[in-house]
Motif scaffolding. Structure first.
Motif, mmCIF file in Angstrom:
data_model
loop_
_atom_site.group_PDB
_atom_site.id
_atom_site.type_symbol
_atom_site.label_atom_id
_atom_site.label_comp_id
_atom_site.label_asym_id
_atom_site.label_seq_id
_atom_site.Cartn_x
_atom_site.Cartn_y
_atom_site.Cartn_z
ATOM 1 N N LEU A 1 0.652 -1.251 0.400
ATOM 2 C CA LEU A 1 0.016 -0.047 0.160
ATOM 3 C C LEU A 1 0.529 1.304 0.014
ATOM 4 O O LEU A 1 0.405 2.259 -0.069
ATOM 5 C CB LEU A 1 -1.067 -0.303 1.197
ATOM 6 C CG LEU A 1 -1.914 -0.884 1.608
ATOM 7 C CD1 LEU A 1 -2.747 -1.085 2.682
ATOM 8 C CD2 LEU A 1 -2.437 -1.368 0.008
ATOM 9 N N ILE A 2 2.067 1.279 0.405
ATOM 10 C CA ILE A 2 3.062 2.516 0.598
ATOM 11 C C ILE A 2 3.402 2.854 -0.948
ATOM 12 O O ILE A 2 3.646 2.637 -1.760
ATOM 13 C CB ILE A 2 4.336 1.882 0.838
ATOM 14 C CG1 ILE A 2 4.403 1.609 2.692
ATOM 15 C CG2 ILE A 2 5.736 3.099 1.262
ATOM 16 C CD1 ILE A 2 5.131 1.152 3.358
ATOM 17 N N GLY A 3 2.683 5.019 -0.367
ATOM 18 C CA GLY A 3 2.850 5.260 -1.991
ATOM 19 C C GLY A 3 1.485 5.235 -2.615
ATOM 20 O O GLY A 3 1.543 6.103 -3.289
ATOM 21 N N LEU A 4 0.352 4.872 -2.231
ATOM 22 C CA LEU A 4 -0.663 4.822 -2.785
ATOM 23 C C LEU A 4 -1.926 5.736 -1.541
ATOM 24 O O LEU A 4 -1.247 5.978 -1.013
ATOM 25 C CB LEU A 4 -1.684 4.081 -2.608
ATOM 26 C CG LEU A 4 -1.270 2.269 -3.700
ATOM 27 C CD1 LEU A 4 -2.447 1.433 -3.261
ATOM 28 C CD2 LEU A 4 -1.336 2.614 -4.976
ATOM 29 N N SER A 5 -2.456 6.269 -2.704
ATOM 30 C CA SER A 5 -3.190 7.767 -1.417
ATOM 31 C C SER A 5 -4.794 6.802 -1.029
ATOM 32 O O SER A 5 -4.161 5.606 -0.490
ATOM 33 C CB SER A 5 -3.629 8.621 -2.775
ATOM 34 O OG SER A 5 -5.231 8.329 -2.921
ATOM 35 N N GLN A 6 -5.148 7.686 0.235
ATOM 36 C CA GLN A 6 -6.137 6.430 1.038
ATOM 37 C C GLN A 6 -7.337 6.637 0.032
ATOM 38 O O GLN A 6 -7.442 4.765 0.599
ATOM 39 C CB GLN A 6 -6.549 8.190 2.060
ATOM 40 C CG GLN A 6 -7.057 7.368 3.211
ATOM 41 C CD GLN A 6 -7.818 8.160 3.952
ATOM 42 O OE1 GLN A 6 -7.973 9.360 4.201
ATOM 43 N NE2 GLN A 6 -8.689 7.691 5.036
ATOM 44 N N VAL A 7 -7.358 7.013 -0.810
ATOM 45 C CA VAL A 7 -8.416 6.565 -1.624
ATOM 46 C C VAL A 7 -8.487 5.379 -2.240
ATOM 47 O O VAL A 7 -9.575 3.700 -2.501
ATOM 48 C CB VAL A 7 -9.597 7.609 -2.390
ATOM 49 C CG1 VAL A 7 -10.345 6.996 -3.090
ATOM 50 C CG2 VAL A 7 -9.698 8.744 -2.124
ATOM 51 N N GLU A 8 -6.899 4.972 -2.850
ATOM 52 C CA GLU A 8 -6.473 3.880 -3.570
ATOM 53 C C GLU A 8 -6.035 2.817 -2.662
ATOM 54 O O GLU A 8 -6.347 1.489 -2.965
ATOM 55 C CB GLU A 8 -5.534 4.285 -4.642
ATOM 56 C CG GLU A 8 -5.867 5.882 -5.547
ATOM 57 C CD GLU A 8 -4.134 5.706 -6.422
ATOM 58 O OE1 GLU A 8 -4.050 6.662 -7.377
ATOM 59 O OE2 GLU A 8 -2.940 5.836 -5.263
ATOM 60 N N ALA A 9 -5.574 3.157 -1.916
ATOM 61 C CA ALA A 9 -5.608 1.837 -0.421
ATOM 62 C C ALA A 9 -6.458 1.370 -0.148
ATOM 63 O O ALA A 9 -7.136 0.048 -0.741
ATOM 64 C CB ALA A 9 -4.620 2.348 0.324
ATOM 65 N N GLU A 10 -7.987 2.311 0.696
ATOM 66 C CA GLU A 10 -8.833 1.743 0.789
ATOM 67 C C GLU A 10 -9.526 0.330 -0.438
ATOM 68 O O GLU A 10 -10.477 -0.370 -0.201
ATOM 69 C CB GLU A 10 -10.171 2.478 0.986
ATOM 70 C CG GLU A 10 -9.449 3.006 2.414
ATOM 71 C CD GLU A 10 -10.017 4.584 2.849
ATOM 72 O OE1 GLU A 10 -10.790 5.137 1.856
ATOM 73 O OE2 GLU A 10 -10.679 4.921 4.164
ATOM 74 N N ALA A 11 -9.743 1.059 -1.445
ATOM 75 C CA ALA A 11 -10.307 0.686 -2.904
ATOM 76 C C ALA A 11 -9.617 -0.623 -2.812
ATOM 77 O O ALA A 11 -10.145 -1.853 -2.904
ATOM 78 C CB ALA A 11 -10.559 1.563 -4.412
#
Length: 533
Positions: free
Chosen positions: A396-406
């Motif tokens: 998940l590191i480097g992803l945005s919060q929205v991208e990580a949650e999705a």
């Protein structure tokens, strides 16, 4: 500056505008004799590294684009440590000017303009560039052209200023997507939302959300649903209205997935609307048939209908007459394709997620079998597989919060924000995760993350116009809801709407995405006169 020759090529002719961040000059390219526009960063921001880097980085990104619906960037340079960009010079009014003059645009014109805005966005997005400031002021309309300007850097200023018009947009907040209002980074879907606001404005002559204060308008983007376009403009076809409303959905995942998809939907809506119009004309012309002929037609149709009822059965005929559709085959399709196929069949779709041996992210079950007849507009239940119950945690590191949650949702896992830290990465970027990638978890378990709250150097906005100051703060990465404006009364008209005091002071380094972060601007306003009886 007038008369200077930049880089041995661009001769500066005259100043044509000045904004909160930059000064724009008209110049001549001595190699080609073409007229160009040159934009310089204002001197007071030369020492602000964040603004300088943003100015250069976005200019270099925009240089990758070349499209007939975009005000194209030509060159990037520096004159005595003063960075500048050279852009296409476009003579024409803004779309905001056009709407102001006409009140609203007719449906045909609005659709044609929107298709060209979407073409520009599609080109930008395919080059991995997000506009982040789509608004009617940034669309130039001239004889033979419609061009989107200011891809983060290139606002043309040879048209009327925004504050010359009453009750018009304050900065860019009227066009913000809900996620931008929360301080999240821009995305293709946030550009699509802003394009939806522009489309709404063209068709109705008004903005979907308005208010006295910036934070009030931002809250409306987050909490309120826009009124139907047809309430203001009944002549707008329902199919066109639906395109606007989908673009303005609060949830980015429920908007169009790309500018190209929205353009295709708009073209299809236009075709449907035209067909409906032609059907009405044909229906009207049929009413002019003589009663004698109409009587024979009715008798013939009735007889034919009776034969069909006797032959096929009343139930089957009713199904053919009523507005029905058939359920498409969705098994094995991705969530996005399943949604598209369902909508193409005029059906709504509701997704649920559960583990199965089916590939993660694809359809495992559908509530109605392929070919089943349903009324248009009904909802089908579709189950998306999250894969086997035992999950391997993704990176998940480097992803945005929205991208990580999705991403975690497709694995059947949940995300919990454990901490927010000051960091140079954009607000909401995942800095660390626990457990780490490749760790095994059971479905429904939690992955804890630490998010970036961003890092910002406070610019000097003292003496700036209120809206220019707010725009600069946003450019530095400050979410709109973190800005508080306190009004200070004065009788000095030269100070109206100017920032008197800022807190924190210029040069302060802080975390813009912090829970308790607040930037306060004291702004001069006209003294209110009290009348006594």
């Amino acid at each position: 500056m007038i008369g200077k020759l930049l880089d041995g090529r661009y001769k500066v002719l005259e100043k044509i505008g000045e904004g909160g961040m930059a000064v724009v000059y008209k110049a001549q390219d001595t190699r080609t004799d073409h007229i160009v526009a040159v934009k310089f960063l204002r001197e007071k921001f030369h020492d602000n590294q964040q603004i300088r880097e943003s100015f250069k980085r976005e200019a270099l990104a925009a240089k990758k684009m070349s499209h007939h619906n975009i005000v194209n960037l030509i060159d990037v340079g520096e004159e005595s440590d003063d960075p500048y960009i050279v852009i296409e010079y476009v003579h024409g009014a803004t779309l905001k000017d056009l709407i102001f003059d006409k009140g609203k645009l007719d449906v045909h014109t609005a659709v044609e303009v929107m298709l060209r805005i979407l073409a520009a966005l599609d080109h930008a997005h395919k080059n991995h560039i997000i506009h982040r400031d789509i608004k009617s002021q940034n669309v130039l309309v001239g004889e033979g052209h419609i061009k989107v300007a200011d891809f983060g850097i290139a606002r043309m200023t040879n048209t009327r200023e925004e504050n010359d018009k009453e009750k018009l947009v304050l900065g860019s907040v009227h066009y913000f997507s809900p996620e931008r209002a929360r301080g999240e980074g821009g995305s293709e879907q946030s550009d699509i939302y802003s394009a939806g606001v522009v489309f709404y404005e063209m068709l109705t002559g008004v903005l979907p959300f308005d208010g006295e204060q910036v934070d009030e308008i931002a809250r409306k983007h987050l909490d309120e649903m826009p009124k139907s376009v047809r309430l203001f403009s009944p002549d707008v076809p329902p199919a066109i209205d639906r395109v606007v409303m989908r673009a303005l959905n609060k949830n980015p995942e429920d908007r169009y997935h790309s500018a190209e998809e929205m353009a295709n939907a708009l073209i299809e809506a236009r075709i449907q609307s035209q067909k409906r119009k032609e059907d009405k004309i044909e229906k009207k012309s049929r009413r002019n048939i003589s009663r004698h002929v109409r009587h024979h037609i009715i008798v013939g149709v009735t007889a034919a209908f009776t034969i069909l009822v006797l032959f096929f059965g009343g139930r089957a005929i009713i199904r053919r007459v009523v507005n029905h559709t058939t359920v498409p085959y969705l098994l094995g399709e991705t969530e996005e394709n399943a949604r598209r196929l369902a909508e193409k069949s005029y059906l709504k779709v509701k997704f649920i997620y559960q583990s199965s041996n089916q590939k993660a992210g694809t359809v495992a079950l559908q509530s109605y079998d392929h070919g089943y007849s349903l009324k248009k507009g009904e909802t089908i239940l579709v189950t998306i597989s999250t894969g086997p119950k035992e999950k391997v945690v993704p990176y998940l590191i480097g992803l945005s919060q929205v991208e990580a949650e999705a991403l975690l949702r497709t694995y059947g896992l949940h995300m919990l924000v454990e901490e927010t830290k000051m960091d140079i990465t954009p607000i909401g970027t995942v800095l660390s995760q626990n457990p780490p990638a490749e760790w095994n978890l059971s479905q429904g378990e939690i992955v804890q993350v630490t998010l970036s709250g961003g890092q910002m150097t406070m610019p000097d906005v003292q003496g700036e116009n209120r809206q220019d100051a707010i725009r600069l703060l946003q450019l530095c990465g400050l979410p709109i809801e973190k800005i508080r404006v306190d009004e200070v009364e004065t009788k000095d008209q030269t100070l109206f709407e100017k920032v008197e005091v800022q807190s924190p002071e210029a040069g302060s380094v802080f975390m813009p995405g912090g829970e308790d972060t607040e930037v306060v601007l004291a702004v001069y306003v006209e003294t209110k006169t009290e009348f006594s009886p």
